[in-house]
Design a protein around this motif. Structure first.
Motif, PDB file in Angstrom:
ATOM      1  N   LEU A   1       3.211  -1.816  -9.679  1.00 33.54           N
ATOM      2  CA  LEU A   1       4.422  -1.988 -10.478  1.00 33.54           C
ATOM      3  C   LEU A   1       4.230  -1.424 -11.889  1.00 33.54           C
ATOM      4  CD1 LEU A   1       7.271  -3.162 -10.796  1.00 33.54           C
ATOM      5  CD2 LEU A   1       6.212  -5.345 -11.401  1.00 33.54           C
ATOM      6  N   ALA A   2       3.048  -1.639 -12.462  1.00 30.52           N
ATOM      7  CA  ALA A   2       2.774  -1.134 -13.807  1.00 30.52           C
ATOM      8  C   ALA A   2       2.779   0.397 -13.832  1.00 30.52           C
ATOM      9  CB  ALA A   2       1.435  -1.675 -14.300  1.00 30.52           C
ATOM     10  N   LEU A   3       2.225   1.025 -12.792  1.00 30.58           N
ATOM     11  CA  LEU A   3       2.215   2.483 -12.732  1.00 30.58           C
ATOM     12  C   LEU A   3       3.637   3.033 -12.668  1.00 30.58           C
ATOM     13  CD1 LEU A   3      -0.734   3.182 -10.257  1.00 30.58           C
ATOM     14  CD2 LEU A   3      -0.728   3.474 -12.733  1.00 30.58           C
ATOM     15  N   PHE A   4       4.465   2.386 -11.848  1.00 29.40           N
ATOM     16  CA  PHE A   4       5.860   2.816 -11.772  1.00 29.40           C
ATOM     17  C   PHE A   4       6.572   2.611 -13.104  1.00 29.40           C
ATOM     18  CE2 PHE A   4       5.777   2.342  -6.982  1.00 29.40           C
ATOM     19  CZ  PHE A   4       6.083   3.665  -6.726  1.00 29.40           C
ATOM     20  N   ALA A   5       6.279   1.484 -13.761  1.00 36.12           N
ATOM     21  CA  ALA A   5       6.934   1.199 -15.036  1.00 36.12           C
ATOM     22  C   ALA A   5       6.602   2.268 -16.072  1.00 36.12           C
ATOM     23  CB  ALA A   5       6.518  -0.181 -15.540  1.00 36.12           C
TER      24      ALA A   5
ATOM     25  N   PRO B   1      21.837   7.481  -2.032  1.00 36.82           N
ATOM     26  CA  PRO B   1      21.742   6.859  -3.361  1.00 36.82           C
ATOM     27  C   PRO B   1      21.698   7.934  -4.444  1.00 36.82           C
ATOM     28  CG  PRO B   1      20.144   5.900  -1.846  1.00 36.82           C
ATOM     29  CD  PRO B   1      20.707   7.103  -1.157  1.00 36.82           C
ATOM     30  N   PRO B   2      22.362   7.721  -5.563  1.00 35.96           N
ATOM     31  CA  PRO B   2      22.394   8.743  -6.620  1.00 35.96           C
ATOM     32  C   PRO B   2      21.003   9.055  -7.150  1.00 35.96           C
ATOM     33  CG  PRO B   2      24.051   7.053  -7.008  1.00 35.96           C
ATOM     34  CD  PRO B   2      23.179   6.551  -5.902  1.00 35.96           C
ATOM     35  N   VAL B   3      20.774  10.332  -7.406  1.00 33.03           N
ATOM     36  CA  VAL B   3      19.532  10.776  -8.041  1.00 33.03           C
ATOM     37  C   VAL B   3      19.880  11.714  -9.186  1.00 33.03           C
ATOM     38  CG1 VAL B   3      18.096  10.485  -5.986  1.00 33.03           C
ATOM     39  CG2 VAL B   3      19.275  12.659  -6.364  1.00 33.03           C
ATOM     40  N   THR B   4      18.932  11.926 -10.077  1.00 29.94           N
ATOM     41  CA  THR B   4      19.189  12.677 -11.302  1.00 29.94           C
ATOM     42  C   THR B   4      18.561  14.061 -11.198  1.00 29.94           C
ATOM     43  OG1 THR B   4      19.068  10.569 -12.467  1.00 29.94           O
ATOM     44  CG2 THR B   4      19.072  12.558 -13.816  1.00 29.94           C
ATOM     45  N   ILE B   5      19.356  15.028 -10.712  1.00 30.93           N
ATOM     46  CA  ILE B   5      18.827  16.382 -10.546  1.00 30.93           C
ATOM     47  C   ILE B   5      19.498  17.392 -11.479  1.00 30.93           C
ATOM     48  CG2 ILE B   5      18.130  15.965  -8.164  1.00 30.93           C
ATOM     49  CD1 ILE B   5      20.561  17.549  -7.238  1.00 30.93           C
TER      50      ILE B   5
ATOM     51  N   LEU C   1       0.787  -1.234   0.000  1.00 30.20           N
ATOM     52  CA  LEU C   1       0.000   0.000   0.000  1.00 30.20           C
ATOM     53  C   LEU C   1       0.824   1.291   0.000  1.00 30.20           C
ATOM     54  CD1 LEU C   1      -3.017  -1.020   2.253  1.00 30.20           C
ATOM     55  CD2 LEU C   1      -2.907  -0.839  -0.248  1.00 30.20           C
ATOM     56  N   PRO C   2       1.947   1.374   0.761  1.00 31.07           N
ATOM     57  CA  PRO C   2       2.740   2.612   0.651  1.00 31.07           C
ATOM     58  C   PRO C   2       3.248   2.859  -0.768  1.00 31.07           C
ATOM     59  CG  PRO C   2       3.350   1.392   2.617  1.00 31.07           C
ATOM     60  CD  PRO C   2       2.451   0.493   1.823  1.00 31.07           C
ATOM     61  N   GLY C   3       3.664   1.788  -1.441  1.00 31.84           N
ATOM     62  CA  GLY C   3       4.104   1.941  -2.824  1.00 31.84           C
ATOM     63  C   GLY C   3       2.978   2.359  -3.742  1.00 31.84           C
TER      64      GLY C   3
ATOM     65  N   PHE D   1       7.917  15.505   1.699  1.00 36.83           N
ATOM     66  CA  PHE D   1       7.841  14.319   0.861  1.00 36.83           C
ATOM     67  C   PHE D   1       8.428  14.622  -0.528  1.00 36.83           C
ATOM     68  CE2 PHE D   1       5.258  10.982  -1.438  1.00 36.83           C
ATOM     69  CZ  PHE D   1       5.894   9.912  -0.826  1.00 36.83           C
ATOM     70  N   ILE D   2       8.523  15.915  -0.872  1.00 40.19           N
ATOM     71  CA  ILE D   2       9.132  16.322  -2.146  1.00 40.19           C
ATOM     72  C   ILE D   2      10.552  15.776  -2.251  1.00 40.19           C
ATOM     73  CG2 ILE D   2      10.049  18.337  -3.371  1.00 40.19           C
ATOM     74  CD1 ILE D   2       7.526  19.853  -2.410  1.00 40.19           C
ATOM     75  N   GLN D   3      11.302  15.826  -1.156  1.00 39.71           N
ATOM     76  CA  GLN D   3      12.671  15.317  -1.184  1.00 39.71           C
ATOM     77  C   GLN D   3      12.687  13.826  -1.508  1.00 39.71           C
ATOM     78  OE1 GLN D   3      14.813  16.276   2.384  1.00 39.71           O
ATOM     79  NE2 GLN D   3      14.069  18.372   2.446  1.00 39.71           N
ATOM     80  N   PHE D   4      11.793  13.071  -0.883  1.00 43.78           N
ATOM     81  CA  PHE D   4      11.784  11.626  -1.088  1.00 43.78           C
ATOM     82  C   PHE D   4      11.406  11.253  -2.519  1.00 43.78           C
ATOM     83  CE2 PHE D   4      11.102  12.014   3.521  1.00 43.78           C
ATOM     84  CZ  PHE D   4      12.152  11.223   3.963  1.00 43.78           C
ATOM     85  N   PHE D   5      10.654  12.120  -3.184  1.00 39.90           N
ATOM     86  CA  PHE D   5      10.229  11.802  -4.552  1.00 39.90           C
ATOM     87  C   PHE D   5      11.412  11.662  -5.503  1.00 39.90           C
ATOM     88  CE2 PHE D   5       5.792  11.986  -6.318  1.00 39.90           C
ATOM     89  CZ  PHE D   5       5.215  11.444  -5.186  1.00 39.90           C
ATOM     90  N   ALA D   6      12.551  12.248  -5.148  1.00 39.42           N
ATOM     91  CA  ALA D   6      13.736  12.102  -5.984  1.00 39.42           C
ATOM     92  C   ALA D   6      14.182  10.643  -6.077  1.00 39.42           C
ATOM     93  CB  ALA D   6      14.879  12.956  -5.426  1.00 39.42           C
ATOM     94  N   PHE D   7      13.764   9.826  -5.111  1.00 39.29           N
ATOM     95  CA  PHE D   7      14.191   8.421  -5.060  1.00 39.29           C
ATOM     96  C   PHE D   7      13.135   7.481  -5.633  1.00 39.29           C
ATOM     97  CE2 PHE D   7      16.201  10.825  -1.656  1.00 39.29           C
ATOM     98  CZ  PHE D   7      17.550  10.551  -1.892  1.00 39.29           C
ATOM     99  N   THR D   8      12.191   8.024  -6.400  1.00 42.20           N
ATOM    100  CA  THR D   8      11.125   7.209  -6.981  1.00 42.20           C
ATOM    101  C   THR D   8      11.645   6.015  -7.777  1.00 42.20           C
ATOM    102  OG1 THR D   8       9.521   9.028  -6.993  1.00 42.20           O
ATOM    103  CG2 THR D   8       9.177   7.255  -8.592  1.00 42.20           C
ATOM    104  N   PRO D   9      12.715   6.126  -8.584  1.00 45.39           N
ATOM    105  CA  PRO D   9      13.185   4.936  -9.313  1.00 45.39           C
ATOM    106  C   PRO D   9      13.550   3.776  -8.399  1.00 45.39           C
ATOM    107  CG  PRO D   9      14.108   6.905 -10.304  1.00 45.39           C
ATOM    108  CD  PRO D   9      13.431   7.345  -9.037  1.00 45.39           C
ATOM    109  N   TYR D  10      14.045   4.068  -7.200  1.00 41.33           N
ATOM    110  CA  TYR D  10      14.384   2.992  -6.268  1.00 41.33           C
ATOM    111  C   TYR D  10      13.118   2.339  -5.715  1.00 41.33           C
ATOM    112  CZ  TYR D  10      19.024   5.089  -6.469  1.00 41.33           C
ATOM    113  OH  TYR D  10      20.217   5.577  -6.912  1.00 41.33           O
ATOM    114  N   VAL D  11      12.113   3.153  -5.433  1.00 41.42           N
ATOM    115  CA  VAL D  11      10.838   2.611  -4.972  1.00 41.42           C
ATOM    116  C   VAL D  11      10.206   1.774  -6.083  1.00 41.42           C
ATOM    117  CG1 VAL D  11       8.549   3.187  -4.067  1.00 41.42           C
ATOM    118  CG2 VAL D  11      10.523   4.576  -3.430  1.00 41.42           C
ATOM    119  N   ALA D  12      10.346   2.222  -7.315  1.00 39.13           N
ATOM    120  CA  ALA D  12       9.810   1.472  -8.447  1.00 39.13           C
ATOM    121  C   ALA D  12      10.461   0.100  -8.543  1.00 39.13           C
ATOM    122  CB  ALA D  12      10.036   2.254  -9.740  1.00 39.13           C
ATOM    123  N   ALA D  13      11.781   0.041  -8.369  1.00 37.88           N
ATOM    124  CA  ALA D  13      12.472  -1.250  -8.422  1.00 37.88           C
ATOM    125  C   ALA D  13      12.024  -2.152  -7.276  1.00 37.88           C
ATOM    126  CB  ALA D  13      13.977  -1.032  -8.372  1.00 37.88           C
TER     127      ALA D  13
END
Length: 332
Positions: free
Chosen positions: A84-88, A292-296, A29-31, A47-59
């Protein structure tokens, strides 16, 4: 014939099954909430800061799918699979080159952006990257007077003799260097206090191009969130009535942040995203921090221009990596 009946399920077994089902829901549910918020652009607060790590949550979101289906928790598995489909849909395109990267014939221009971390980045390495990659335009952030001197000593002036510079100590300085003369040079201050150097260049065989070193405020604290959003909203947009633009620098935002996506939608394309390099981290543990690296860092190219190859390079003594992108300008 002997008929056997299944042994009754004991209460401890039922309890373990129920506990496992609850655990799976807690994993899923959190995902799911994250994916829905990302899709709707509803990031708010810190939560804006955490959104930078969305690719890790997607994985990570693939794990509950496997666990739920392996244990035949079909409803949980279905929700996990949709998550998973939404993240993809939102993340995977960054790893695949776009079919439409704009015009692919014309005058090729290599541009580079690099955040110098309070001016401390290795100037000689930056100059070497300029030389090795045939860079014609260099945008710098966190550009200090000392960094300006070290770049000159490393020979940047012989490669990029024209400039629009606003060096300052700390994180606010900005610089723009060019192989071609810069007209209408200038520096403006963002509302958040960072400077942005800009100017117009005219490479041989092409029309004029406006280039700007971008550096909106970082959403590092709750008090900075409004400034971060307003700085991104104030970034210059392409104007069909004027020359095309290239906006490159440290945007303190990833493609999972709605304000950056809104800026791009005004008429830009992200060079790394367009060439399948959009998941390569540009800020993270490069100065030793366990992040973890992020793309900013981004190179945003006017849709009237084309995008060729894009590459990311580490720079010593900086917490950012540089981006070099090939931009294709329509012939004049």
């Amino acid at each position: 014939m002997t008929i056997t009946t299944p042994a009754p399920v004991t209460k401890p077994v039922r309890a373990r099954r129920a506990a496992w089902t609850v655990l799976l829901w807690l994993l899923v549910l959190p995902g799911t909430a994250w994916a829905v918020a990302r899709l709707g652009g509803w990031e708010r607060g810190l939560f804006i800061q955490f959104f930078a790590f969305t690719p890790y949550v997607a994985a990570w979101s693939a794990v509950p799918v496997i666990a739920a289906l392996a244990t035949r928790r079909w409803l949980v598995g279905a929700v996990a699979a949709v998550t998973l489909a939404l993240f993809a849909v939102t993340v995977l395109p960054r790893a695949m080159a776009d079919d439409d990267r704009g015009p692919q014939t014309g005058v090729k221009l290599h541009v580079m952006t690099s955040n110098m971390l309070f001016g401390n980045a290795d100037a000689a390495q930056i100059v070497q990257l300029v030389r090795d990659n045939d860079v014609a335009v260099l945008a710098l952030q966190e550009f200090s007077p000392a960094a300006k001197d070290r770049l000159a000593q490393a020979g940047l002036g012989s490669l990029l003799p024209y400039s629009s510079l606003g060096p300052e100590y700390g994180a606010s300085g900005s610089g723009l260097y060019s192989r071609f003369p810069i007209t209408a040079p200038g520096i403006h201050d963002n509302g958040g206090g960072f400077r942005q150097a800009y100017g117009t260049i005219k490479p041989p065989g092409a029309g004029p191009i406006v280039v700007e070193s971008a550096h909106p405020l970082a959403p590092a604290a709750r008090s900075a969130l409004a400034g971060w959003r307003s700085d991104l909203e104030a970034e210059p947009k392409p104007d069909r009535a004027g020359p095309p633009r290239i906006l490159l620098g440290d945007f303190n935002s990833t493609l999972d942040h709605q304000p950056l996506r809104s800026l791009i939608a005004k008429g830009y394309r992200d060079a790394a995203d367009a060439t399948g390099k959009g998941l390569i981290g540009t800020w993270g543990p490069y100065d030793g921090d366990p992040i973890p690296p992020v793309t900013i860092d981004h190179v945003l190219v006017d849709e009237r221009l084309g995008v060729g190859a894009t590459a990311v390079h580490g720079v010593r003594d900086s917490d950012h990596r540089s981006i070099v992108a090939e931009v294709i300008l329509p012939a004049a």
